[in-house]
Design an enzyme around this catalytic site. Sequence first.
Site, PDB file in Angstrom:
ATOM      1  N   HIS A  25      23.711 -21.779  12.113  1.00 21.48           N
ATOM      2  CA  HIS A  25      24.463 -21.569  10.873  1.00 21.48           C
ATOM      3  C   HIS A  25      23.580 -21.667   9.619  1.00 21.48           C
ATOM      4  O   HIS A  25      23.632 -20.813   8.744  1.00 21.48           O
ATOM      5  CB  HIS A  25      25.608 -22.569  10.757  1.00 21.48           C
ATOM      6  CG  HIS A  25      26.466 -22.645  11.988  1.00 21.48           C
ATOM      7  ND1 HIS A  25      26.705 -21.553  12.787  1.00 21.48           N
ATOM      8  CD2 HIS A  25      27.142 -23.666  12.570  1.00 21.48           C
ATOM      9  CE1 HIS A  25      27.508 -21.914  13.799  1.00 21.48           C
ATOM     10  NE2 HIS A  25      27.773 -23.192  13.679  1.00 21.48           N
ATOM     11  N   LYS A  64      32.787 -15.576   8.661  1.00 24.64           N
ATOM     12  CA  LYS A  64      33.512 -16.144   7.512  1.00 24.64           C
ATOM     13  C   LYS A  64      33.441 -15.169   6.332  1.00 24.64           C
ATOM     14  O   LYS A  64      32.366 -14.667   6.014  1.00 24.64           O
ATOM     15  CB  LYS A  64      32.899 -17.496   7.102  1.00 24.64           C
ATOM     16  CG  LYS A  64      33.101 -18.596   8.144  1.00 24.64           C
ATOM     17  CD  LYS A  64      32.527 -19.913   7.646  1.00 24.64           C
ATOM     18  CE  LYS A  64      32.429 -20.930   8.763  1.00 24.64           C
ATOM     19  NZ  LYS A  64      33.607 -21.752   8.959  1.00 24.64           N
TER      20      LYS A  64
HETATM   21  C1  BG6 Z   1      29.900 -25.519  15.452  1.00 25.65           C
HETATM   22  C2  BG6 Z   1      29.270 -26.833  15.827  1.00 25.65           C
HETATM   23  O1  BG6 Z   1      29.029 -24.453  15.740  1.00 25.65           O
HETATM   24  O2  BG6 Z   1      30.190 -25.514  14.064  1.00 25.65           O
HETATM   25  C3  BG6 Z   1      30.180 -27.997  15.451  1.00 25.65           C
HETATM   26  O3  BG6 Z   1      29.013 -26.864  17.222  1.00 25.65           O
HETATM   27  C4  BG6 Z   1      30.563 -27.907  13.996  1.00 25.65           C
HETATM   28  O4  BG6 Z   1      29.546 -29.241  15.720  1.00 25.65           O
HETATM   29  C5  BG6 Z   1      31.106 -26.518  13.660  1.00 25.65           C
HETATM   30  O5  BG6 Z   1      31.559 -28.892  13.747  1.00 25.65           O
HETATM   31  C6  BG6 Z   1      31.321 -26.348  12.177  1.00 25.65           C
HETATM   32  O6  BG6 Z   1      32.003 -25.148  11.960  1.00 25.65           O
HETATM   33  P1  BG6 Z   1      32.941 -24.963  10.709  1.00 25.65           P
HETATM   34  O7  BG6 Z   1      33.407 -23.554  10.799  1.00 25.65           O
HETATM   35  O8  BG6 Z   1      34.044 -25.979  10.838  1.00 25.65           O
HETATM   36  O9  BG6 Z   1      32.080 -25.247   9.515  1.00 25.65           O
END
Ligand code: BG6
Length: 504
Positions: free
Chosen positions: A253, A195
């Site tokens: 994340h 991102k």
């Molecule tokens: C993924 C998860 O890694 O990230 C999902 O498995 C989650 O559950 C997603 O919804 C969120 O990603 P973003 O880019 O939409 O924040």
Amino acid sequence: MSATVSSGAGLRPEPFTLVIFGATGDLTNRKLLPALYQLFAAGRLPEEFTVVGFSRRPAEEFHAKVGEALAGHARDPGFARFREGFFYTQGDFEDADAYRRLSDLLGETDRKRGTCGNRLYYLATPPSAYEAIVAALGKSGLVGHPRRSTGGGWTRIIVEKPYGHDLESARALTRTIQGVFAENQVYRIDHYLGKETVQNLLVFRFGNGIFEPLWNRQFIDCVQITVAESLGVEGRGEYYDQTGAIRDIVQNHLLQLLTLVTMEPPVAFSAEAVRGEKVKVLKAIRSLTTQDTLERTIRGQYQSGVVGGRAVPGYREEPRVAPGSRTETFVALKLFVDNWRWSGVPFYLYTGKRLPSRTTDIAIWFRRAPHLLFRETNIKEVEPNLLLVKIQPEEGITLRFGAKVPGPAVQIETVDMDFSYSTSFRVPSRDAYERLLLDAMLGEQTLFTREDEVEEAWRVVTSILEGWRASPPDPLPTYPAGTWGPEEVDALLKRDGRHWHHWA
Ligand code: BG6
């Protein structure tokens, strides 16, 4: 004036074949195919670019799915040329014959399309298939030596998350992968690193002179990192019920965001230097004891409620979720980074599904002004300064500070100074997968996680999982969908004399 820090900027990969395992699956459709097409349309792919799909489903299904995923582009100039490069092998991931067919097909595409023996494998299957695929690739001679590959080209592999289920299983997966690939051939994806706003954290910290001197325990009171989602489990009940929020979001994340906020400046913007610093700070995150998990973690599960004006079912009513499931869909926790820079500064992490909005941000709270100058006035306390790094859906940075309200009396109000990507750059942010796929094609590993990074993240998360196992809450706290999580979460900060910034 502008400067370029991206190592891949403007470069075009050499001719190669992308082999997608799990080519008829959801990830391929939703993320990989659209990202590949965008790269193609932007002229970032070589003419010879070739895709080989591999999965258990029949070839017609693969081609139909590719058609569906790219339906909106079928009339674009060049689309037919893009589609010409798609091939398929049907087979079971454990079947040696299927890999022989794959090998033949790769030889043929090398000859016909000039892909020079360069191969990028993508594991887009359920994680239970990873080890079998890696082992089979090794046995069938489909993995070239990291430097001098048998076919004269390079071989790389992209591994999707989840990477293991805990520390033990992550290590086992690493052993299997490293039995076949060298570390410089392995690209572990965490799409948050693709991102723009996440990469900007490094530029913000290390491309400016004014923030870094404040970036430590002397000036920063606490940091809150939030990944809030309004979505539920969206048809992924079976996966999610085995996973839960801590494995799905915290292990990857959230800890990656924490790492980028806390790491020391690397000596260069290179994969080894950046990842080396990330590992150092991950190692400094204190594991939690069972007592710590009781005091410093809150988990919860959503019940039915209303999100965005729409009634939604509770987690246990979602398809393919066990009716008595105790899987957490929400976690909040407090971590400490035990090093010179961060000693004593709490890092509060917060994530959940079916919260009121989709908001990912990092709130950096500075210490209050040390002396209240305005005693003779009505002002009892000056609000602390807040630096808010907005990752999504808004993309930008806000600095909040006190300003004098116009008028004869001294009155202070907090105001925001805003930077927004959309108004400053006027170009839409590209999907994270585009950037990451391109980097893997170019052999650029900085935005991929190294084996020791993943293990350190699992060390922290496994300590929490063990604590949770030893003292399970009964009952598991719940929250109505469309609220900011279980009630208990407020107390986690209140007892430290703080509040969650998005609750204010
Ligand atoms: C993924 C998860 O890694 O990230 C999902 O498995 C989650 O559950 C997603 O919804 C969120 O990603 P973003 O880019 O939409 O924040």
